[in-house]
Design a protein around this motif. Sequence first.
Motif, PDB file in Angstrom:
ATOM      1  N   SER A 287      60.889  60.672  57.520  1.00 26.45           N
ATOM      2  CA  SER A 287      61.496  60.081  58.517  1.00 26.45           C
ATOM      3  C   SER A 287      62.558  61.118  59.383  1.00 26.45           C
ATOM      4  O   SER A 287      63.026  62.216  58.805  1.00 26.45           O
ATOM      5  N   ASP A 288      63.391  60.456  60.390  1.00 28.81           N
ATOM      6  CA  ASP A 288      63.897  61.402  60.574  1.00 28.81           C
ATOM      7  C   ASP A 288      65.205  61.443  60.122  1.00 28.81           C
ATOM      8  O   ASP A 288      65.768  62.220  60.315  1.00 28.81           O
ATOM      9  N   ASP A 289      65.736  59.893  59.437  1.00 25.36           N
ATOM     10  CA  ASP A 289      66.501  59.786  58.565  1.00 25.36           C
ATOM     11  C   ASP A 289      66.541  60.825  57.304  1.00 25.36           C
ATOM     12  O   ASP A 289      67.388  60.758  56.891  1.00 25.36           O
ATOM     13  N   ASP A 290      65.163  60.725  56.917  1.00 29.42           N
ATOM     14  CA  ASP A 290      65.573  61.745  55.839  1.00 29.42           C
ATOM     15  C   ASP A 290      64.855  62.850  55.799  1.00 29.42           C
ATOM     16  O   ASP A 290      66.618  63.652  55.377  1.00 29.42           O
ATOM     17  N   ALA A 291      64.674  63.368  57.047  1.00 25.57           N
ATOM     18  CA  ALA A 291      65.514  64.802  57.259  1.00 25.57           C
ATOM     19  C   ALA A 291      66.606  65.441  57.877  1.00 25.57           C
ATOM     20  O   ALA A 291      66.886  66.065  57.323  1.00 25.57           O
ATOM     21  N   SER A 292      67.403  64.013  57.869  1.00 21.96           N
ATOM     22  CA  SER A 292      69.009  63.929  58.533  1.00 21.96           C
ATOM     23  C   SER A 292      69.694  64.555  57.066  1.00 21.96           C
ATOM     24  O   SER A 292      71.023  64.843  57.597  1.00 21.96           O
ATOM     25  N   ARG A 293      69.525  63.663  56.896  1.00 26.06           N
ATOM     26  CA  ARG A 293      70.301  63.218  55.548  1.00 26.06           C
ATOM     27  C   ARG A 293      69.352  64.945  54.320  1.00 26.06           C
ATOM     28  O   ARG A 293      70.994  65.130  53.655  1.00 26.06           O
ATOM     29  N   ALA A 294      68.717  65.312  54.339  1.00 27.84           N
ATOM     30  CA  ALA A 294      68.256  66.938  53.805  1.00 27.84           C
ATOM     31  C   ALA A 294      69.203  67.339  54.396  1.00 27.84           C
ATOM     32  O   ALA A 294      69.544  68.231  53.581  1.00 27.84           O
ATOM     33  N   ILE A 295      68.896  67.642  55.723  1.00 25.71           N
ATOM     34  CA  ILE A 295      69.940  68.875  56.346  1.00 25.71           C
ATOM     35  C   ILE A 295      71.209  68.551  55.683  1.00 25.71           C
ATOM     36  O   ILE A 295      72.032  69.344  55.867  1.00 25.71           O
ATOM     37  N   MET A 296      72.104  67.555  55.926  1.00 26.87           N
ATOM     38  CA  MET A 296      72.934  66.914  55.372  1.00 26.87           C
ATOM     39  C   MET A 296      73.355  68.008  54.048  1.00 26.87           C
ATOM     40  O   MET A 296      75.058  68.185  53.477  1.00 26.87           O
ATOM     41  N   ARG A 297      72.444  67.028  53.148  1.00 29.59           N
ATOM     42  CA  ARG A 297      72.883  67.386  51.825  1.00 29.59           C
ATOM     43  C   ARG A 297      72.904  69.201  51.602  1.00 29.59           C
ATOM     44  O   ARG A 297      73.731  69.513  50.646  1.00 29.59           O
ATOM     45  N   LEU A 298      72.253  70.089  52.380  1.00 27.68           N
ATOM     46  CA  LEU A 298      72.196  70.965  52.472  1.00 27.68           C
ATOM     47  C   LEU A 298      73.264  71.542  53.231  1.00 27.68           C
ATOM     48  O   LEU A 298      73.927  73.075  52.274  1.00 27.68           O
ATOM     49  N   ARG A 299      73.990  71.612  53.704  1.00 30.37           N
ATOM     50  CA  ARG A 299      74.881  71.677  54.803  1.00 30.37           C
ATOM     51  C   ARG A 299      76.430  71.666  53.795  1.00 30.37           C
ATOM     52  O   ARG A 299      77.014  72.229  53.943  1.00 30.37           O
ATOM     53  N   ALA A 300      75.813  70.448  52.883  1.00 32.31           N
ATOM     54  CA  ALA A 300      77.118  70.375  52.174  1.00 32.31           C
ATOM     55  C   ALA A 300      77.363  71.415  50.856  1.00 32.31           C
ATOM     56  O   ALA A 300      78.576  71.235  49.489  1.00 32.31           O
ATOM     57  N   MET A 301      75.996  72.209  50.648  1.00 33.55           N
ATOM     58  CA  MET A 301      76.166  72.975  49.092  1.00 33.55           C
ATOM     59  C   MET A 301      77.081  74.517  50.032  1.00 33.55           C
ATOM     60  O   MET A 301      76.884  74.377  50.922  1.00 33.55           O
ATOM     61  N   ASN A 302      78.248  75.049  48.826  1.00 28.43           N
ATOM     62  CA  ASN A 302      77.822  76.130  49.048  1.00 28.43           C
ATOM     63  C   ASN A 302      77.142  76.866  48.377  1.00 28.43           C
ATOM     64  O   ASN A 302      76.009  76.647  48.711  1.00 28.43           O
ATOM     65  N   PHE A 303      77.516  78.250  49.037  1.00 31.43           N
ATOM     66  CA  PHE A 303      76.178  79.477  48.663  1.00 31.43           C
ATOM     67  C   PHE A 303      75.771  79.796  47.659  1.00 31.43           C
ATOM     68  O   PHE A 303      74.738  78.670  47.275  1.00 31.43           O
ATOM     69  N   GLU A 304      76.724  79.379  46.369  1.00 34.16           N
ATOM     70  CA  GLU A 304      76.160  79.755  44.598  1.00 34.16           C
ATOM     71  C   GLU A 304      75.821  77.984  44.422  1.00 34.16           C
ATOM     72  O   GLU A 304      74.505  78.824  44.203  1.00 34.16           O
ATOM     73  N   GLU A 305      75.692  76.932  45.662  1.00 37.17           N
ATOM     74  CA  GLU A 305      75.130  75.758  44.880  1.00 37.17           C
ATOM     75  C   GLU A 305      73.023  76.354  45.531  1.00 37.17           C
ATOM     76  O   GLU A 305      72.313  75.582  44.930  1.00 37.17           O
ATOM     77  N   ARG A 306      73.510  76.558  46.533  1.00 39.33           N
ATOM     78  CA  ARG A 306      72.349  76.807  47.593  1.00 39.33           C
ATOM     79  C   ARG A 306      71.169  77.690  46.909  1.00 39.33           C
ATOM     80  O   ARG A 306      70.320  77.998  46.453  1.00 39.33           O
ATOM     81  N   VAL A 307      72.175  78.916  45.603  1.00 38.45           N
ATOM     82  CA  VAL A 307      71.512  79.553  45.037  1.00 38.45           C
ATOM     83  C   VAL A 307      70.453  79.072  43.982  1.00 38.45           C
ATOM     84  O   VAL A 307      69.742  79.465  43.238  1.00 38.45           O
ATOM     85  N   ALA A 308      71.661  78.356  43.937  1.00 40.08           N
ATOM     86  CA  ALA A 308      70.902  77.525  42.128  1.00 40.08           C
ATOM     87  C   ALA A 308      70.246  76.900  42.261  1.00 40.08           C
ATOM     88  O   ALA A 308      68.828  76.354  41.326  1.00 40.08           O
ATOM     89  N   ASN A 309      70.254  76.485  43.863  1.00 31.30           N
ATOM     90  CA  ASN A 309      68.972  75.073  43.766  1.00 31.30           C
ATOM     91  C   ASN A 309      67.385  75.622  43.667  1.00 31.30           C
ATOM     92  O   ASN A 309      67.141  76.926  44.111  1.00 31.30           O
ATOM     93  N   GLY A 310      66.395  74.650  42.679  1.00 36.50           N
ATOM     94  CA  GLY A 310      65.118  75.380  42.074  1.00 36.50           C
ATOM     95  C   GLY A 310      64.158  75.575  43.610  1.00 36.50           C
ATOM     96  O   GLY A 310      63.547  76.398  44.004  1.00 36.50           O
ATOM     97  N   CYS A 311      64.372  74.829  44.603  1.00 35.77           N
ATOM     98  CA  CYS A 311      64.048  74.599  46.333  1.00 35.77           C
ATOM     99  C   CYS A 311      64.727  76.140  47.070  1.00 35.77           C
ATOM    100  O   CYS A 311      63.467  76.007  48.055  1.00 35.77           O
ATOM    101  N   ILE A 312      65.097  76.328  46.968  1.00 35.88           N
ATOM    102  CA  ILE A 312      65.929  77.609  47.752  1.00 35.88           C
ATOM    103  C   ILE A 312      66.084  79.343  47.378  1.00 35.88           C
ATOM    104  O   ILE A 312      65.316  79.707  47.337  1.00 35.88           O
ATOM    105  N   GLY A 313      67.266  79.176  46.020  1.00 32.05           N
ATOM    106  CA  GLY A 313      67.444  80.084  45.188  1.00 32.05           C
ATOM    107  C   GLY A 313      67.584  81.370  46.306  1.00 32.05           C
ATOM    108  O   GLY A 313      68.263  80.816  47.138  1.00 32.05           O
ATOM    109  N   PRO A 314      68.045  82.633  45.742  1.00 32.57           N
ATOM    110  CA  PRO A 314      68.873  83.658  46.101  1.00 32.57           C
ATOM    111  C   PRO A 314      68.342  83.886  47.363  1.00 32.57           C
ATOM    112  O   PRO A 314      69.213  85.000  48.136  1.00 32.57           O
ATOM    113  N   GLN A 315      66.872  83.927  47.430  1.00 28.52           N
ATOM    114  CA  GLN A 315      66.650  85.237  48.813  1.00 28.52           C
ATOM    115  C   GLN A 315      66.318  83.713  49.336  1.00 28.52           C
ATOM    116  O   GLN A 315      66.710  85.245  50.580  1.00 28.52           O
TER     117      GLN A 315
END
Length: 365
Positions: A287-315
């Motif tokens: 849903s539109d709300d689902d997308a907004s929440r997922a984007i906010m969750r990603l924006r709240a992560m710092n670079f190291e947290e994004r690297v450690a996330n299994g759906c994102i990773g260092p690349q």
Amino acid sequence: MDRVRETGPPSTASAQAARELQIGVGVAPEAFRARETYAALDLGTNNCRLLIARPERRPRRRGNDCLRIIDAFSRIVRLGEGLGKAGRISEAAIERTIAALDICREKMEARGVTRSRLVATQACRSAANGDEFIERVRERTGLRLDIIDRETEARFAARGCGALADPAAESVLLFDIGGGSTELVWLARERRNDNGAYAFRAWTSLELGVVTLAEHFGGRSVSTEIFAAMAQQARESLTPFAQRMANERRCPRFHLLGTSGTVTTLAGVHLGLERYNRWRVDGLWMSDDDASRAIMRLRAMNFEERVANGCIGPQRADLVLAGCAIFEAIRGLFPAPRTRIADRGLREGMLLELMEADGALTRGA
């Protein structure tokens, strides 16, 4: 516009989507023995992807032929790294990419591929040494890549994931956020027909992708101001197409259909997956709300947290927020209550067209 939410749990929708493509499931019926093994290779600005498949015919169900995937390969090669400033593909990027293409060649040989379509997109289109790179690939690997134009890229993407569009919707906006370009396709149902296909009504391709945007603004540390600036640049680039489409009919079931690493990553974050799982993501409704929440969750992560996330990773850690900014611009200009996520696209479109040309599949698969 009425809000339309997905019916049934995400896992159900994803399983249905997987069945539509029949990835790695079952054995081709005795009534149809495919004599050809097909391969599609997509070399983009960021990724090198290969898909090897055979056609699977279902003689009792008209228009429901499908692909049977037998092998796949994907590697982030960053072919377009530094291209925006230098105007050329770097030597380091060439060597990384040729190493990945060697693996693709080995897989194609091992699987006995007899028919293939191998394409390169935005990085090779825009680089001063794009043709030279293609020739080096041929000399080093024996693979012959075609640099396709933007309309062909958009058409293949639409063909590859159009089956995921809501059959009750009168129009759908398909978008593909790539490394060096973003394609948008307006799909419209002009009349009901036997297979429920959509017409390729209009399209655009922008020289704006996650690599180009991240290199311009920076992707490791993305402040609120930087994210807003990225989204604004994307919005300015997308506005002319949005104005063209302003008078197109949108029924209450109008929705977005996204195919790219950006939206599949967002889907994985939305689902809280510890590791990316294609089977749960492909075909998922957000849903539109689902997308907004997922984007906010990603924006709240710092670079190291994004690297450690299994759906994102260092690349992808330094690219994913640039993709989110482009997605935000698309959502703002083409508001819709929901987005369907496609972990399929260009390669599947190429395979379907190859098989249809050979008469191995019926149109509408």
